[in-house]
Write a protein that holds these residues in place. Sequence first.
Motif, PDB file in Angstrom:
ATOM      1  N   THR A 149       1.758   9.085  -7.768  1.00  0.00           N
ATOM      2  CA  THR A 149       2.510   7.885  -7.762  1.00  0.00           C
ATOM      3  C   THR A 149       2.394   7.241  -7.226  1.00  0.00           C
ATOM      4  N   ASP A 150       1.067   6.423  -6.600  1.00  0.00           N
ATOM      5  CA  ASP A 150       0.494   4.999  -7.470  1.00  0.00           C
ATOM      6  C   ASP A 150       0.098   4.738  -8.399  1.00  0.00           C
ATOM      7  N   ALA A 151      -0.355   5.123  -9.371  1.00  0.00           N
ATOM      8  CA  ALA A 151      -0.502   4.988 -10.889  1.00  0.00           C
ATOM      9  C   ALA A 151       1.129   4.586 -11.252  1.00  0.00           C
ATOM     10  N   LYS A 152       2.343   5.217 -10.744  1.00  0.00           N
ATOM     11  CA  LYS A 152       3.202   5.858 -11.684  1.00  0.00           C
ATOM     12  C   LYS A 152       3.963   3.807 -10.888  1.00  0.00           C
ATOM     13  N   LEU A 153       3.627   3.335  -9.348  1.00  0.00           N
ATOM     14  CA  LEU A 153       4.250   2.119  -8.801  1.00  0.00           C
ATOM     15  C   LEU A 153       2.901   0.848  -9.651  1.00  0.00           C
ATOM     16  N   ALA A 154       2.247   1.479  -9.807  1.00  0.00           N
ATOM     17  CA  ALA A 154       1.376   0.773 -10.521  1.00  0.00           C
ATOM     18  C   ALA A 154       1.823   0.001 -12.213  1.00  0.00           C
ATOM     19  N   LYS A 155       1.765   0.850 -12.542  1.00  0.00           N
ATOM     20  CA  LYS A 155       2.674   0.825 -14.451  1.00  0.00           C
ATOM     21  C   LYS A 155       3.918   0.069 -14.335  1.00  0.00           C
ATOM     22  N   TYR A 156       4.499   0.658 -13.069  1.00  0.00           N
ATOM     23  CA  TYR A 156       6.245   0.536 -13.104  1.00  0.00           C
ATOM     24  C   TYR A 156       5.629  -0.679 -12.518  1.00  0.00           C
ATOM     25  N   THR A 157       5.367  -1.709 -11.765  1.00  0.00           N
ATOM     26  CA  THR A 157       5.075  -2.867 -11.340  1.00  0.00           C
ATOM     27  C   THR A 157       4.000  -3.874 -13.028  1.00  0.00           C
ATOM     28  N   LYS A 158       3.835  -3.307 -13.706  1.00  0.00           N
ATOM     29  CA  LYS A 158       3.373  -3.987 -14.581  1.00  0.00           C
ATOM     30  C   LYS A 158       3.851  -4.108 -15.803  1.00  0.00           C
ATOM     31  N   ASN A 175      16.730   5.631 -10.194  1.00  0.00           N
ATOM     32  CA  ASN A 175      16.786   7.235 -10.170  1.00  0.00           C
ATOM     33  C   ASN A 175      15.477   7.425 -10.398  1.00  0.00           C
ATOM     34  N   TRP A 176      14.949   6.761 -11.127  1.00  0.00           N
ATOM     35  CA  TRP A 176      13.447   6.782 -11.014  1.00  0.00           C
ATOM     36  C   TRP A 176      12.913   6.704 -11.191  1.00  0.00           C
ATOM     37  N   LEU A 177      13.318   6.150  -9.665  1.00  0.00           N
ATOM     38  CA  LEU A 177      12.327   4.985  -8.724  1.00  0.00           C
ATOM     39  C   LEU A 177      12.139   6.573  -7.434  1.00  0.00           C
ATOM     40  N   GLY A 228       6.021  11.012  -4.298  1.00  0.00           N
ATOM     41  CA  GLY A 228       5.173  10.494  -3.168  1.00  0.00           C
ATOM     42  C   GLY A 228       4.977  11.480  -1.666  1.00  0.00           C
ATOM     43  N   VAL A 229       6.184  11.464  -1.439  1.00  0.00           N
ATOM     44  CA  VAL A 229       6.342  12.622  -0.207  1.00  0.00           C
ATOM     45  C   VAL A 229       5.423  14.070  -0.610  1.00  0.00           C
ATOM     46  N   ASP A 230       5.882  14.470  -1.512  1.00  0.00           N
ATOM     47  CA  ASP A 230       5.231  15.682  -1.889  1.00  0.00           C
ATOM     48  C   ASP A 230       3.669  15.154  -1.594  1.00  0.00           C
ATOM     49  N   GLU A 231       3.528  14.204  -2.043  1.00  0.00           N
ATOM     50  CA  GLU A 231       1.928  13.793  -2.412  1.00  0.00           C
ATOM     51  C   GLU A 231       0.981  13.735  -1.038  1.00  0.00           C
ATOM     52  N   CYS A 232       2.245  13.530  -0.308  1.00  0.00           N
ATOM     53  CA  CYS A 232       1.563  12.643   0.865  1.00  0.00           C
ATOM     54  C   CYS A 232       1.322  11.796   0.735  1.00  0.00           C
ATOM     55  N   THR A 233       1.649  10.401  -0.301  1.00  0.00           N
ATOM     56  CA  THR A 233       1.419   9.821   0.083  1.00  0.00           C
ATOM     57  C   THR A 233       2.297   8.368   0.876  1.00  0.00           C
ATOM     58  N   LEU A 234       3.047   9.375   0.550  1.00  0.00           N
ATOM     59  CA  LEU A 234       4.197   7.789   1.070  1.00  0.00           C
ATOM     60  C   LEU A 234       5.113   8.460   1.797  1.00  0.00           C
ATOM     61  N   ALA A 235       5.701   7.679   2.908  1.00  0.00           N
ATOM     62  CA  ALA A 235       7.118   8.285   3.834  1.00  0.00           C
ATOM     63  C   ALA A 235       8.456   7.570   3.121  1.00  0.00           C
ATOM     64  N   ALA A 282       5.194  -2.197  -4.496  1.00  0.00           N
ATOM     65  CA  ALA A 282       4.031  -1.513  -5.138  1.00  0.00           C
ATOM     66  C   ALA A 282       3.460  -1.051  -3.733  1.00  0.00           C
ATOM     67  N   SER A 283       2.082  -1.920  -3.438  1.00  0.00           N
ATOM     68  CA  SER A 283       1.472  -2.164  -2.250  1.00  0.00           C
ATOM     69  C   SER A 283       2.124  -1.682  -0.968  1.00  0.00           C
ATOM     70  N   ALA A 284       3.009  -2.607  -0.827  1.00  0.00           N
ATOM     71  CA  ALA A 284       3.867  -2.284   0.565  1.00  0.00           C
ATOM     72  C   ALA A 284       4.602  -1.122   0.710  1.00  0.00           C
ATOM     73  N   TRP A 285       4.628   0.567  -0.169  1.00  0.00           N
ATOM     74  CA  TRP A 285       5.039   1.486   0.134  1.00  0.00           C
ATOM     75  C   TRP A 285       4.141   2.589   0.345  1.00  0.00           C
ATOM     76  N   ARG A 286       2.202   1.839   0.440  1.00  0.00           N
ATOM     77  CA  ARG A 286       1.393   2.757   0.219  1.00  0.00           C
ATOM     78  C   ARG A 286       1.469   3.673   1.581  1.00  0.00           C
ATOM     79  N   ILE A 287       0.493   4.652   1.980  1.00  0.00           N
ATOM     80  CA  ILE A 287      -0.013   5.243   2.729  1.00  0.00           C
ATOM     81  C   ILE A 287      -1.406   4.991   3.521  1.00  0.00           C
ATOM     82  N   VAL A 288      -1.846   4.854   4.156  1.00  0.00           N
ATOM     83  CA  VAL A 288      -3.220   4.943   4.576  1.00  0.00           C
ATOM     84  C   VAL A 288      -3.491   5.742   5.377  1.00  0.00           C
ATOM     85  N   ASN A 289      -4.480   6.961   4.609  1.00  0.00           N
ATOM     86  CA  ASN A 289      -4.590   7.961   5.488  1.00  0.00           C
ATOM     87  C   ASN A 289      -6.202   7.650   5.620  1.00  0.00           C
TER      88      ASN A 289
END
Length: 188
Positions: free
Chosen positions: A78-87, A129-131, A138-145, A181-188
Amino acid sequence: MNTSLTVREQVVCHAVTVIMMRGYNGFSYRDLSELVGVKTSSIHYYFPAKDDLVLVAVSEYSKEALNDIYSIDASLSTDAKLAKYTKKFGKVLGDGDRICLCGMLAADIESLPDNIWHAVQAFFKANENWLAKVLTQGVDECTLAVNGKFECAAGTLFAAYQGSALARRLFQTRSRLENVASAWRIVN
């Protein structure tokens, strides 16, 4: 402008850029004729009315932008996808002097005919829809809430991207877009 492009293609390319900088009401065929180096009658030959040109510009812009988005590798995190989307989103904004074409037209929505209005809506919905799929991952990966429905969160995220483009232009700083994009990340 690339001289290997036809006059019609040059007009569309310049129209996209000018709309991204000035909006629907901020350009005329005279502006485009000067940029392309042809008479306004030549532009009217291809596009009898401004609305005809703007609809083609939205279609071309949408096709290119969505192809870019859909080309993002589905196997990425998810992080990589959002980073690419942002770019990719930032790429179309140039040096900060432009706004997303459909975002700019959304600001002029009351001036637009229904067919352009619907084309702009379709662009927003396709991005959302893509987002939404990325947020689900991201929720499935536990990297986003995500609170609430994924579609609503995706709409909020896309609105943040569009708003960041405005703020990027206003404050002349790239960080406005990169912060989304960075505002949506969850820090574990």
